[in-house]
Write an enzyme that holds these catalytic residues in place. Structure first.
Site, mmCIF file in Angstrom:
data_model
loop_
_atom_site.group_PDB
_atom_site.id
_atom_site.type_symbol
_atom_site.label_atom_id
_atom_site.label_comp_id
_atom_site.label_asym_id
_atom_site.label_seq_id
_atom_site.Cartn_x
_atom_site.Cartn_y
_atom_site.Cartn_z
ATOM 1 N N ILE A 141 -30.233 27.848 -31.574
ATOM 2 C CA ILE A 141 -30.373 27.119 -30.310
ATOM 3 C C ILE A 141 -31.759 27.359 -29.708
ATOM 4 C CG2 ILE A 141 -29.477 26.921 -27.954
ATOM 5 C CD1 ILE A 141 -26.677 27.592 -29.150
ATOM 6 N N ARG A 161 -34.932 40.863 -31.379
ATOM 7 C CA ARG A 161 -35.052 42.240 -31.868
ATOM 8 C C ARG A 161 -36.151 42.367 -32.915
ATOM 9 N NH1 ARG A 161 -28.850 42.572 -33.152
ATOM 10 N NH2 ARG A 161 -29.507 40.507 -33.866
ATOM 11 N N ARG A 218 -24.850 33.508 -22.339
ATOM 12 C CA ARG A 218 -23.578 34.002 -21.813
ATOM 13 C C ARG A 218 -23.879 34.599 -20.443
ATOM 14 N NH1 ARG A 218 -20.566 31.525 -24.753
ATOM 15 N NH2 ARG A 218 -19.392 32.368 -26.502
ATOM 16 N N ASP A 242 -25.817 27.588 -16.875
ATOM 17 C CA ASP A 242 -24.647 26.912 -17.449
ATOM 18 C C ASP A 242 -23.501 27.905 -17.630
ATOM 19 O OD1 ASP A 242 -23.275 24.677 -18.621
ATOM 20 O OD2 ASP A 242 -23.668 25.512 -20.610
ATOM 21 N N GLU A 247 -16.630 33.503 -15.315
ATOM 22 C CA GLU A 247 -16.262 32.076 -15.323
ATOM 23 C C GLU A 247 -14.760 31.897 -15.166
ATOM 24 O OE1 GLU A 247 -17.836 30.216 -18.844
ATOM 25 O OE2 GLU A 247 -19.839 30.930 -18.415
ATOM 26 N N HIS A 265 -20.565 25.314 -17.591
ATOM 27 C CA HIS A 265 -20.492 25.672 -19.019
ATOM 28 C C HIS A 265 -20.226 24.426 -19.885
ATOM 29 C CE1 HIS A 265 -19.512 29.161 -21.989
ATOM 30 N NE2 HIS A 265 -20.092 28.151 -22.608
HETATM 31 P P1 NAP Z 1 -28.090 32.604 -33.372
HETATM 32 O O1 NAP Z 1 -28.658 31.578 -34.291
HETATM 33 O O2 NAP Z 1 -27.353 33.768 -33.946
HETATM 34 O O3 NAP Z 1 -29.287 33.127 -32.458
HETATM 35 C C1 NAP Z 1 -29.192 34.232 -31.627
HETATM 36 C C2 NAP Z 1 -30.576 34.831 -31.456
HETATM 37 O O4 NAP Z 1 -30.482 35.896 -30.513
HETATM 38 C C3 NAP Z 1 -31.130 35.409 -32.749
HETATM 39 O O5 NAP Z 1 -32.360 34.793 -33.013
HETATM 40 C C4 NAP Z 1 -31.316 36.893 -32.470
HETATM 41 O O6 NAP Z 1 -32.590 37.277 -32.965
HETATM 42 C C5 NAP Z 1 -31.281 36.979 -30.952
HETATM 43 N N1 NAP Z 1 -30.665 38.234 -30.519
HETATM 44 C C6 NAP Z 1 -29.511 38.782 -30.938
HETATM 45 N N2 NAP Z 1 -29.307 39.952 -30.340
HETATM 46 C C7 NAP Z 1 -30.363 40.153 -29.526
HETATM 47 C C8 NAP Z 1 -30.735 41.208 -28.648
HETATM 48 N N3 NAP Z 1 -29.979 42.300 -28.493
HETATM 49 N N4 NAP Z 1 -31.887 41.076 -27.945
HETATM 50 C C9 NAP Z 1 -32.659 39.986 -28.109
HETATM 51 N N5 NAP Z 1 -32.361 38.959 -28.937
HETATM 52 C C10 NAP Z 1 -31.229 39.052 -29.630
HETATM 53 O O7 NAP Z 1 -27.086 31.948 -32.346
HETATM 54 P P2 NAP Z 1 -27.136 30.459 -31.720
HETATM 55 O O8 NAP Z 1 -26.324 29.544 -32.555
HETATM 56 O O9 NAP Z 1 -28.545 30.110 -31.404
HETATM 57 O O10 NAP Z 1 -26.313 30.730 -30.369
HETATM 58 C C11 NAP Z 1 -26.820 31.637 -29.403
HETATM 59 C C12 NAP Z 1 -25.832 31.862 -28.287
HETATM 60 O O11 NAP Z 1 -25.782 30.715 -27.450
HETATM 61 C C13 NAP Z 1 -24.376 32.049 -28.711
HETATM 62 O O12 NAP Z 1 -24.097 33.369 -29.167
HETATM 63 C C14 NAP Z 1 -23.616 31.709 -27.447
HETATM 64 O O13 NAP Z 1 -23.376 32.860 -26.665
HETATM 65 C C15 NAP Z 1 -24.573 30.778 -26.694
HETATM 66 N N6 NAP Z 1 -23.998 29.421 -26.589
HETATM 67 C C16 NAP Z 1 -23.801 28.874 -25.370
HETATM 68 C C17 NAP Z 1 -23.258 27.601 -25.273
HETATM 69 C C18 NAP Z 1 -23.029 26.935 -23.937
HETATM 70 O O14 NAP Z 1 -22.170 26.075 -23.840
HETATM 71 N N7 NAP Z 1 -23.793 27.265 -22.908
HETATM 72 C C19 NAP Z 1 -22.875 26.905 -26.417
HETATM 73 C C20 NAP Z 1 -23.108 27.498 -27.655
HETATM 74 C C21 NAP Z 1 -23.679 28.762 -27.732
HETATM 75 P P3 NAP Z 1 -32.843 38.765 -33.515
HETATM 76 O O15 NAP Z 1 -31.829 38.981 -34.590
HETATM 77 O O16 NAP Z 1 -34.254 38.737 -34.008
HETATM 78 O O17 NAP Z 1 -32.673 39.676 -32.354
#
Ligand code: NAP
Length: 299
Positions: A141, A161, A218, A242, A247, A265
């Protein structure tokens, strides 16, 4: 026929087809082999202990921060989620929040409807071109948000990270430093204990009085008390949210704050994406029941 627990908030277009795959329950029964839950729902180990037959938890969402993964590993319970199919919609909502907060679009809409245009113009807003968007969590995302904001003429930087050397954008080893460089700090990382209140008073102070916080990740990622204080004291300019810590409860101070844009959300809330998410849940449950490899297992 396997027993499935289908969480009551799941939509009919998902539960209907799932009911064809097994004996569906709307409350958790000890016989359930599969549990299907919405993203973000917290599953306690006590709750899971009461499901001795459980073999698969299928999350209708990409965020699996509510699932105790270590516990599942020990009990050999597989976990699946719905990555990729929602990326574009969530990135669109992040972009919308950036536009809404920079151009005061919520206020502009209320102003027009209230007939206040007849008495004068809105104050000027802020341009995006030349501004910096700092992305916390450069995953699927985060990258989709970066591409969109680059098209708006913004400079991109990110914190995670680890650095991702293949990306064209600079990595910031410290979130505070990223916030200091950013006009918009955009949270797009997972929730859960590791990222709890990563965006705290210090990070908001570094973002500064011209800075805006966007959170589509989140609610738990942002310390909402610190956010309220930063908005009230003018230590940041605006916020576009969002997701929230409790929530669907939203702190009254945020509801009262005209410089906050608040969405309920809706990151992935389109017909197309929710259907694609449902299809992926179905494919995973079907694969599990047939003893085939899962499509999108959480590692
Ligand atoms: P993703 O591809 O796994 O990306 C998550 C990113 O966060 C990774 O690049 C990771 O990079 C980084 N990360 C993980 N732990 C971290 C930490 N402790 N400190 C800093 N960065 C960290 O996941 P995605 O598909 O993009 O989704 C991301 C999140 O969006 C979901 O987990 C969900 O909570 C949220 N989301 C929200 C909605 C909504 O409706 N608002 C919908 C879908 C998803 P590194 O490994 O390099 O740290």
């Amino acid at each position: 026929m396997s027993d499935l627990f289908l969480h009551p908030v799941l939509p009919d277009f998902l539960t209907g087809p799932l009911q064809q795959l097994g004996k569906a329950h709307r409350s958790p029964e000890a016989s359930c082999e599969v549990v299907v839950v919405p993203g973000g729902l917290s599953l306690s180990t006590t709750w899971l202990d009461a499901l001795p037959a459980l073999r698969l938890i299928s999350v209708f969402g990409v965020g699996f921060d509510g699932v105790p993964l270590e516990y599942c590993r020990k009990r050999q319970i597989a976990v699946t989620n719905t990555p990729d199919v929602l990326t574009d919609d969530v990135a669109d909502i992040a972009t919308a929040l950036v536009l809404m907060t920079s151009r005061n679009l919520g206020e502009a809409e209320r102003f027009t409807r209230a007939g206040r245009w007849l008495a004068g113009s809105l104050p000027l807003a802020h341009a995006l071109r030349g501004k910096t968007a700092g992305i916390l969590g450069m995953g699927r995302i985060g990258k989709a948000i970066a591409q969109r904001l680059q098209a708006h003429g913004m400079t991109i930087a990110y914190h995670g990270r680890r650095a991702q050397p293949d990306l064209p954008w600079p990595w910031c080893s410290s979130l505070r430093e990223l916030a200091r460089q950013s006009d918009f700090l955009i949270a797009a990382c997972p929730g859960g204990p590791e990222t709890l209140h990563l965006v705290n008073a210090e990070v908001l102070a570094a973002l500064g009085p011209q800075g805006t916080l966007i959170n589509i990740a989140r609610g738990s990622v942002v310390d909402s008390n610190a956010l309220v204080r930063a908005l009230q004291d003018g230590r940041i300019r605006a916020a576009g949210l969002d997701v929230y810590e409790q929530e669907p409860q939203i702190p009254q101070a945020l509801l009262d704050c005209p410089r906050c844009v608040l969405l309920p959300h809706v990151g992935s809330a389109t017909h197309e994406t929710r259907q694609a998410m449902a299809d992926l849940v179905l494919a995973n449950v079907r694969a599990h029941l047939r003893g085939e490899a899962l499509i999108t297992p959480v590692s």
